[in-house]
Design a protein around this motif. Structure first.
Motif, PDB file in Angstrom:
ATOM      1  N   PRO A 270      52.928 -23.913 -58.838  1.00  0.00           N
ATOM      2  CA  PRO A 270      52.517 -23.927 -57.425  1.00  0.00           C
ATOM      3  C   PRO A 270      53.600 -23.416 -56.459  1.00  0.00           C
ATOM      4  O   PRO A 270      53.819 -24.035 -55.425  1.00  0.00           O
TER       5      PRO A 270
ATOM      6  N   GLN B 279      49.781 -29.237 -61.515  1.00  0.00           N
ATOM      7  CA  GLN B 279      49.873 -30.286 -60.493  1.00  0.00           C
ATOM      8  C   GLN B 279      51.306 -30.820 -60.388  1.00  0.00           C
ATOM      9  O   GLN B 279      52.092 -30.693 -61.315  1.00  0.00           O
ATOM     10  N   PRO B 280      51.647 -31.437 -59.234  1.00  0.00           N
ATOM     11  CA  PRO B 280      53.033 -31.839 -58.986  1.00  0.00           C
ATOM     12  C   PRO B 280      53.560 -32.871 -59.976  1.00  0.00           C
ATOM     13  O   PRO B 280      52.835 -33.769 -60.387  1.00  0.00           O
TER      14      PRO B 280
ATOM     15  N   GLY C 228      55.371 -29.912 -56.588  1.00  0.00           N
ATOM     16  CA  GLY C 228      54.260 -29.080 -56.133  1.00  0.00           C
ATOM     17  C   GLY C 228      53.631 -29.564 -54.837  1.00  0.00           C
ATOM     18  O   GLY C 228      53.119 -28.778 -54.035  1.00  0.00           O
ATOM     19  N   MET C 229      53.688 -30.845 -54.613  1.00  0.00           N
ATOM     20  CA  MET C 229      53.120 -31.403 -53.389  1.00  0.00           C
ATOM     21  C   MET C 229      53.851 -30.869 -52.155  1.00  0.00           C
ATOM     22  O   MET C 229      53.232 -30.445 -51.188  1.00  0.00           O
TER      23      MET C 229
ATOM     24  N   GLN D 122      53.033 -27.233 -51.553  1.00  0.00           N
ATOM     25  CA  GLN D 122      51.671 -26.886 -51.141  1.00  0.00           C
ATOM     26  C   GLN D 122      51.258 -27.481 -49.799  1.00  0.00           C
ATOM     27  O   GLN D 122      50.351 -26.976 -49.154  1.00  0.00           O
ATOM     28  N   MET D 123      51.908 -28.573 -49.378  1.00  0.00           N
ATOM     29  CA  MET D 123      51.413 -29.229 -48.164  1.00  0.00           C
ATOM     30  C   MET D 123      51.916 -28.529 -46.898  1.00  0.00           C
ATOM     31  O   MET D 123      52.807 -27.691 -46.949  1.00  0.00           O
ATOM     32  N   MET D 124      51.294 -28.870 -45.774  1.00  0.00           N
ATOM     33  CA  MET D 124      51.758 -28.371 -44.478  1.00  0.00           C
ATOM     34  C   MET D 124      52.173 -29.555 -43.622  1.00  0.00           C
ATOM     35  O   MET D 124      51.497 -30.590 -43.610  1.00  0.00           O
TER      36      MET D 124
ATOM     37  N   THR E 243      58.600 -36.672 -53.220  1.00  0.00           N
ATOM     38  CA  THR E 243      57.320 -37.282 -52.862  1.00  0.00           C
ATOM     39  C   THR E 243      57.231 -38.771 -53.198  1.00  0.00           C
ATOM     40  O   THR E 243      56.759 -39.562 -52.374  1.00  0.00           O
TER      41      THR E 243
ATOM     42  N   ILE F 151      49.820 -38.894 -59.770  1.00  0.00           N
ATOM     43  CA  ILE F 151      50.772 -39.455 -58.815  1.00  0.00           C
ATOM     44  C   ILE F 151      50.534 -40.955 -58.724  1.00  0.00           C
ATOM     45  O   ILE F 151      49.399 -41.385 -58.515  1.00  0.00           O
TER      46      ILE F 151
END
Ligand SMILES: Cc1ncc(C[n+]2csc(CCOP(=O)(O)OP(=O)(O)O)c2C)c(N)n1
Ligand code: SF4
Lengths: 355, 180, 249
Positions: free
Chosen positions: A31, A115-116, A170-171, A174-176, A258, A339
């Motif tokens: 990601p 995935q993260p 990955g989180m 990918q996040m904003m 995270t 998670i």
């Protein structure tokens, strides 16, 4: 300054450009593919070099060459690709080359999942390549922090002449989140000189050589001792961490990236149940802030130390070293892109407390 | 204290991600804290996609939404998957145009929006997600239409300026579904 | 296009995850039918790549191994050296084979490794979302070549069939496509010939199949077929590049 909404991966790329990086080599992998995608458009606009390599092995060796030629340079990838970079990272450490390597971690081992996850902790902090070497490893937990640390990452890389890794999951990629560009952009022209770089002797100076081969064992030992001395200076000066509500807490969660956010949510749940919990968050996972963690754990109020990771338990080894037996250390984690929920994390603390 | 945890879910290509980013941009423009977290990967090819949006006037702890206070379900699989997770007293917005069933829980508020019908009446299928957003804003009453419209003015300029009005009407038509 | 679909015994009943109109599916079927017709399903081991066809191990109804990105020819070599009487094939995309895996494919061909490679060339990285591949056409847009591939920056597309045909170890190399029923028939014949030569122990065989990626090309399935015919074939001409049986004759 006004806040702007940025996707983690794109913010990393932009932060690198603002940190004066004008050279990027990389290969697509989820990601983190938004990093090379962003660079492909914006690096040329900034007058820099973007090149998509044929593999991660090629990318890290392009970084080796560019760094040896004096450029502020970076590469990025995700777990399987970072595995391929290990050889080059070891060579960079041996040849004392600066550079920033971003790992937006996904689940492993092998192809794992996109995935993260945080399964590359050992690789990042213990070294996945051969030989005695270390990387400075930053593990930011939100996009603002990623952006704030990027410039520092390049500066420390130059200062100590060693690679610095940004270890994300990955989180975060990918996040904003809204961010502020707090520091003014660095111009590549204002960077400190690198007299060791191979830029051509111009027939004025003795040739520079970028190399990690020390064929004579005595010489290789001397080289290693010198690197070790450098790593000691890093350990002394570059530990970073953050604490949240750890004073007088009964439960100390230890987490990076995270999971540190999940741990804070879990601490909130425990508080509602009348249990005071705080979070100790290493921002550098190498050098690890062992003493700071020890100071927190040794408080009379602390009954248990609970490590939270998106892995089956890697950083917990460092937590045990830091806590050094003064309090019981337990672990809660999920791997492979799953998670842990704040409830699971809170329950792990309750279990550790014997409730 | 406002703390909204939202899941927007639907088929890839339904504008799920952009509903989420528009909410996040709007909230940010109003001085609120936000986070936006997408699902990602090849499953998005024709499969289902969703994003988690957290909007709060306090610090945002975790960007992951497990128990949404509000769900926007753009298709049936999304409603099936996330309805049970919604917090009691929460809100479910259903894209009535393609979701065949009603919300089954009685401890949440359900609002139905015929987004495709609205969009086709307005002659542009792309504004279907604006109708959903309009309903959301009206039902939750903390984001303002003015902020969204201001943002639209920044996005649609020059030759595209006429799209501002179209989107504004779509927002209002969505909002009407809450009032009816 | 009038291809009547009938599931081959060479495929499992698992529903594939390919996008609508993606020609990966047709290519799977041709390989599966060939294995079925040659009655070698029971003695075949396939190697899946990393790319959109990563889940090929679930689709082919024979023993399968999943390799790391680009390493399928090395994995196949390992299998074939242990089980020389079995049939071994790799199924690889152009990022997998022509970028990260150029070392492995070249050396498998050089050694005359007695395996068959099905090389699916769609001029893009499909799985990861449309980044530039080494096969991307000059001027073609990709997410890491937002203004189109520039020759001065990223070079020109790599022609793997031609490249590998220069190696003595290569027994049969042909480039085909699947954009029409006639092309599909030709592709099928080529794939069959490659497996037959492997059964005869003749050395390395590779069939390069020009394939579509409607999703990342941003085209409808029909337009994608047209785009392939009009733009890819001139750069990647169809035909036989190496045929050891002709050389001997
Ligand atoms: C070491 C490593 N680097 C990168 C990736 C990410 N990756 C997965 S598939 C892929 C490219 C696939 O493209 P291609 O081979 O052309 O096949 P297609 O998807 O187009 O069928 C990449 C770069 C990976 N899995 N492993
Ligand atoms: S992304 Fe492209 S190559 Fe992959 S399945 Fe879809 S159409 Fe086929």
């Amino acid at each position: 300054m006004a806040k702007e909404l940025w996707k983690g991966n794109e913010a990393i790329a932009e932060a690198a450009i603002r940190a004066g990086c004008r050279c990027y080599f990389g290969y697509p992998i989820t990601p983190q593919s938004e990093i090379p995608e962003y660079m492909s458009l914006h690096m040329p606009k900034a007058g820099g070099v973007f090149l998509q390599s044929e593999s991660e092995i090629a990318a890290i060796n392009m970084v080796y060459g560019a760094s040896g030629a004096g450029a502020r340079v970076m590469t990025s990838s995700s777990s399987p690709g970072v595995s391929l970079k290990q050889e080059g990272i070891s060579y960079m450490c041996g040849a004392e080359l600066p550079g920033v390597i971003v790992n937006v971690m996904r689940g492993g081992p092998g192809l794992g999942t996109i995935q993260p996850a945080q399964g590359d902790y050992f690789q990042a902090t213990r070294g996945g390549g051969n030989g005695d070497y270390r990387l400075i490893v930053f593990a930011p937990a939100n996009i603002q922090e990623v952006v704030d640390l990027m410039q520092e990452a390049f500066e420390l890389a130059d200062q100590y002449r060693m690679p610095v890794m940004m270890l994300l999951d990955g989180m975060i990629g990918q996040m904003m989140e809204p961010i502020e560009w707090k520091k003014p952009p660095v111009s590549p022209d204002d960077l400190p000189a690198k007299p060791w770089a191979t830029t051509g002797t111009k027939e004025g100076r003795a040739p520079n050589i970028i190399n990690s081969l020390f064929i004579d064992p005595e010489a290789c030992n001397v080289h290693n001792q010198r690197l070790e001395e450098k790593y000691r200076r890093v350990i002394e000066n570059e530990q970073r961490y953050e604490t949240n509500d750890t004073d007088g807490a009964e439960v100390i969660f230890v987490a990076y990236g995270t999971p540190a956010r999940l741990a804070r949510a879990a601490a909130g749940l425990l508080e509602k149940e009348g249990i005071k919990a705080g979070v100790f968050r290493p921002v550098t996972v190498w050098p690890y802030p062992y003493e700071a963690l020890h100071e927190v754990a040794i408080q009379d109020s602390v009954k248990v130390v609970v490590t939270v990771e998106m892995s089956t338990g890697q950083m917990v080894d460092d937590v045990r070293i830091g806590v050094n037996g003064v309090k019981p250390v337990s672990f809660i984690g999920q791997a492979g892109g799953v998670i842990p929920t704040p409830r699971e994390v809170a329950n792990a603390a309750l279990k550790a407390l014997g409730r | 204290m406002a703390y909204h945890e939202i899941i927007v879910a639907g088929f890839g290509g339904q504008g799920v991600m952009s509903i989420g980013t528009t909410m996040a941009e709007t909230a940010m423009a109003q001085g609120l804290n936000v986070s936006w977290l997408p699902s990602y990967g090849p499953e998005m090819r024709g499969g289902t996609a969703n994003c988690n949006v957290v909007i709060a006037d306090t610090e945002i702890i975790s960007p992951i939404v497990l128990e949404p206070s509000e769900l926007i379900a753009m298709n049936q699989p999304s409603l099936d998957k996330f309805e049970p997770a919604v917090k009691p007293g929460g809100l479910i917005l259903v894209n009535e145009s393609i979701v065949e069933r009603k919300v089954q829980r009685d401890d949440v508020r359900a609002i139905y929006v015929p987004s495709l019908e609205i969009a086709s009446e307005l002659g542009n299928m792309r504004v279907a997600n604006m109708a959903m957003l309009g309903a959301y804003i009206e039902a939750t009453k903390y984001l303002t239409f003015e902020t969204v419209v201001d943002m639209l003015r920044n996005i649609f300029t020059g030759k595209k300026a006429h799209l501002v009005e179209l989107n504004e009407v779509a927002l209002q038509r969505g909002a009407d579904c809450v009032r009816r | 296009m009038a291809i009547v679909y009938q599931r081959s015994k060479g495929l499992t009943d698992v529903e594939t995850h390919y996008c609508p109109g993606c020609t990966h599916g047709i290519i799977h079927r041709l390989v599966a039918e060939t294995l079925e017709e040659l009655d070698i399903l029971g003695k075949t081991i396939g190697v899946a790549p990393v790319g959109c066809s990563v889940f090929a191990y679930d689709y082919f109804n024979c023993d399968m191994q999943e390799a790391a990105h680009g390493r399928a020819p090395a994995v196949a070599t390992g299998i074939k050296r242990v089980l020389p009487d079995k049939v071994v094939f790799t199924y690889q995309g152009d990022g997998d084979l022509a970028a990260i895996g150029t070392g492995e494919i070249t050396h498998a061909a050089m050694r005359g490794e007695n395996i068959t490679t099905i090389f699916v060339n769609n001029a893009i990285y499909g799985m990861t979302g449309g980044q530039m591949a080494p096969t991307t056409l000059v001027g073609q847009r990709a997410t890491t070549a937002p203004l189109g591939r520039e020759k001065s920056h990223a070079g020109s597309p790599i022609r793997i069939a031609e490249l590998l045909a220069t190696l003595d170890g290569a027994a049969y190399i042909e480039r085909v496509t699947v954009t029409s029923p006639a092309n599909v028939m030709r592709a099928k014949r080529a794939i069959r010939k490659a497996f037959e030569l492997q059964l005869e122990g003749r050395g390395f065989t590779m069939i390069e199949v020009l394939s579509t990626c409607p999703t990342n090309w941003g085209l409808t399935p029909v337009k994608a077929l047209e785009w392939l015919n009009e733009n890819m074939i001139p750069v990647f001409p169809l035909g036989v590049y190496k045929d050891i049986t002709k050389e001997e004759a």
